[in-house]
Write a protein that holds these residues in place. Structure first.
Motif, PDB file in Angstrom:
ATOM      1  N   HIS A 189       0.757  -1.332  -0.002  1.00 57.11           N
ATOM      2  CA  HIS A 189       0.014   0.104   0.121  1.00 57.11           C
ATOM      3  C   HIS A 189       0.773   1.332  -0.073  1.00 57.11           C
ATOM      4  O   HIS A 189       0.562   2.167  -0.896  1.00 57.11           O
ATOM      5  N   ASP A 203       2.506   6.603  -1.689  1.00 55.09           N
ATOM      6  CA  ASP A 203       1.836   5.479  -1.939  1.00 55.09           C
ATOM      7  C   ASP A 203       2.180   4.847  -3.090  1.00 55.09           C
ATOM      8  O   ASP A 203       3.058   5.217  -3.870  1.00 55.09           O
ATOM      9  N   THR A 210      -3.403   6.710  -0.313  1.00 55.61           N
ATOM     10  CA  THR A 210      -2.807   6.791   1.160  1.00 55.61           C
ATOM     11  C   THR A 210      -3.114   8.571   1.247  1.00 55.61           C
ATOM     12  O   THR A 210      -2.887   9.459   0.436  1.00 55.61           O
ATOM     13  N   VAL A 231      -3.763   4.451   5.918  1.00 56.55           N
ATOM     14  CA  VAL A 231      -3.806   3.603   4.993  1.00 56.55           C
ATOM     15  C   VAL A 231      -4.905   2.630   5.349  1.00 56.55           C
ATOM     16  O   VAL A 231      -5.163   2.068   6.414  1.00 56.55           O
TER      17      VAL A 231
END
Length: 244
Positions: A189, A203, A210, A231
């Motif tokens: 992520h 991100d 994000t 996140v």
């Protein structure tokens, strides 16, 4: 003749009283309109624009906390720029337009012009993140005498703390350095990178993005001690302490 004179006097008195009543009502209406207009101006949200990427945001005047200006960081490009309280700038403009020695309406003690605030000279984040041709990494290194940690303050893993022991850590649902029990997080992520005392979050092409300060980031964004980012449904805080 006496009776006729009295009647005319009575009519004159009635007309005069009506005229006075109308004048008082008009004055009160004007004052009330000015108060409402001033309230609308000073309580309305302010539209601010980043001086670098020109992204626009809505900023409530209450967040100025009575100050004439504040410095904020653009959630998109990370540039730190200065914004000014319109309540202060409006008074300053009125003071400049008024004759010398005249009091400004609504603030009889305001006589000085706003002080020029010098913008802090900070190294551009983009320059600090220029990649090295040989390694592809922009000087990643852990700082001396500092302990870095990521604390999950909200979400399924709230209360967990992850210690950063290398200059780049990945965060995600699985296969990451810091794995989250968060179904809204992508497998890979986001990442947190450390360049001595410069800390950034980036991100990694996640599905939900994000977030920093409530906005999705599209490039590496600087974090400071106690800085937060999101996140998935997890809110994570960077903690920097002295390593004793």
């Amino acid at each position: 003749m006496v009776a006729g004179g009295l009647d005319m006097l009575s009519v004159f008195v009635v007309v005069w009283q009506a005229a006075v009543t109308i004048a008082i009502a008009a004055r009160n209406f004007r004052i009330g309109s000015e108060i409402l207009c001033e309230g609308a101006v000073y309580n309305s949200p302010v539209i601010i624009e980043c001086t670098s990427c020109h992204s626009k945001y809505q900023y409530n005047e209450e967040r100025f906390e009575g100050k004439g200006s504040k410095k904020i960081k653009c959630a998109k490009c990370g540039t730190i720029f200065e914004i000014f309280n319109p309540a202060f700038t409006s008074k300053a403009a009125a003071a400049a337009a008024a004759p010398s020695g005249a009091a400004v309406k609504g603030d009889s003690t305001f006589h000085s012009t706003p002080k020029k605030v010098e913008k802090e000279q900070e190294p551009p984040l983009a320059a600090a993140l220029q990649e090295s041709p040989s390694t592809g990494q922009a000087g990643l290194q852990m700082p001396l005498g500092k302990r870095l940690s990521l604390a999950i303050i909200d979400g399924p893993d709230a209360g967990s703390v992850f210690r950063i022991e290398k200059p780049r850590v990945t965060i995600g649902r699985s296969g990451s350095d810091m794995n989250l029990n968060d179904t809204e997080a992508s497998r890979q992520h986001a990442s947190v990178e450390v360049r001595d005392t410069l800390y950034t979050v980036n991100d990694l092409g996640s599905t939900n993005g994000t977030l920093v300060d409530g906005s999705k980031i599209t490039s590496p964004t600087e974090l400071t001690d106690k800085g937060e980012f999101q996140v998935g449904s997890s809110t994570i805080m960077l903690i920097v302490t002295e390593d004793v």
